[in-house]
Design a protein around this motif. Structure first.
Motif: not given
Ligand SMILES: Cc1ncc(C[n+]2csc(CCOP(=O)(O)OP(=O)(O)O)c2C)c(N)n1
Ligand SMILES: [Mg+2]
Length: 309
Positions: A112-138
């Motif tokens: 979504x962040x890349x999409x905003x960049x490519x479309x030339x907007x100043x939108x942002x994306x807020x990404x919620x995730x848990x402490x468990x997810x912080x140990x995942x590859x993604x």
């Protein structure tokens, strides 16, 4: 915050009565970090969630009726009843979706962040995730890509101290997830996730930074879930993995109490106002449940709609 609290308390009662299918992952106790972060966004900004994500679209401004209807599996739900509790999405509000696959929405947020960049907007994306997810590859792949391309993504780690029944200290070599930001050469900030204003101020600065092209920020909100990892209709006995005193300690720092007490002290609200807000939200929840209960289930042929192939 009250909308989230009362929505989930009601959902909790409904699933105990077997009125909702599937399982619920409630976030009661975590409302300040959700709302503080979402309030720092514009309506046209994006947001991604995870499996514990009723509060995220509520924070982003999605109407309660279609969210509740989705929990019921009704055709008036935000995903026409096909997603349920773990797959709430409402593109019209910038809520790109949620998923039970831990960590899987982090690359979507980067997209979504890349999409905003490519479309030339100043939108942002807020990404919620848990402490468990912080140990995942993604997690690592997403932070790295967002950092090198300076994408407008705010990574918000909701550190509620547990992944399922495992305390963070048993799975994570460092105490503060935000300190991993150093590895990607981006700002990393630890905040009190129970204080909605602190979260709002911190996320607002990160949003301003992202909009101006300076790239992502990793924010870690220290928080706690009062409820169990999940709730279901049938009997469910979680292991004994946390003490009553720990739960009591966190309940004593309730995010809604902290904020309303502050507003009362500052004279910005009276107790009458606080009670009226609660009554108003209770009315909204009643309406949402009535909307959901009075809605139809999808027809069988709906199974074959909304498919790519
Ligand atoms: C890729 C993947 N691995 C494992 C699971 C099983 N699982 C479901 S929720 C969860 C814990 C996630 O913890 P955290 O990211 O801290 O979020 P929280 O539930 O605490 O909000 C796990 C391991 C899963 N759903 N997906
Ligand atoms: Mg967790």
């Amino acid at each position: 915050m009250l909308r989230i609290r009362l929505f989930e308390e009601r959902a909790s009662r409904l699933i105990a009565q077997s009125k909702l299918p599937g399982v619920l992952h409630n976030s009661i106790g975590q409302e300040a970090e959700t709302v503080g972060a979402c309030m720092a966004l514009r309506d046209d900004d994006y947001m991604t969630g995870n499996h514990r994500s009723h509060g995220h679209p509520i924070g982003k401004g999605v109407a309660l009726g279609p969210l509740m209807a989705e929990l019921f599996g009704k055709k008036t739900g935000v995903c026409r009843g096909k997603g349920g509790s773990m797959h709430l999405a409402a593109f019209s509000a910038g809520s790109l979706g949620e998923s039970g696959i831990v960590g899987s929405l982090m690359p979507v947020a980067v997209g979504a962040g890349l999409s905003a960049r490519l479309r030339g907007t100043d939108q942002v994306c807020l990404c919620f995730f848990g402490d468990g997810a912080a140990n995942c590859g993604p997690f690592h792949e997403s932070l790295n890509l967002a950092a090198i391309w300076k994408l407008p993504v705010i990574f918000l780690c909701e550190n509620n101290r547990y992944a399922l029944y495992t305390p963070q200290a048993q799975t994570t070599a460092i105490e503060h997830v935000a300190h991993r930001a150093k590895a990607y050469d981006i700002p990393g900030i630890v905040v009190d996730g129970q204080d909605v204003q602190v979260v709002y101020n911190t996320v607002s600065s990160a949003v301003a930074r992202a909009r101006s092209g300076l790239g992502p920020t990793l924010i870690e909100a220290k928080t706690y879930r009062y409820c169990e990892h999940y709730e279901a209709g049938g009997p469910h006995q979680p292991p004994n993995y946390r003490s009553d005193s720990e739960i009591a300690e966190w309940r004593a720092r309730d995010p809604i109490e902290i904020f309303s007490t502050r507003l009362l002290r500052q004279g910005q609200l009276t107790q009458v106002d606080v009670d009226a807000i609660r009554m108003e939200v209770e009315g909204e929840i009643d309406e949402a449940v009535a909307f959901a209960e009075n809605s139809a289930v999808p027809e069988p042929h709906a199974l074959f709609e909304d498919l790519f192939v």
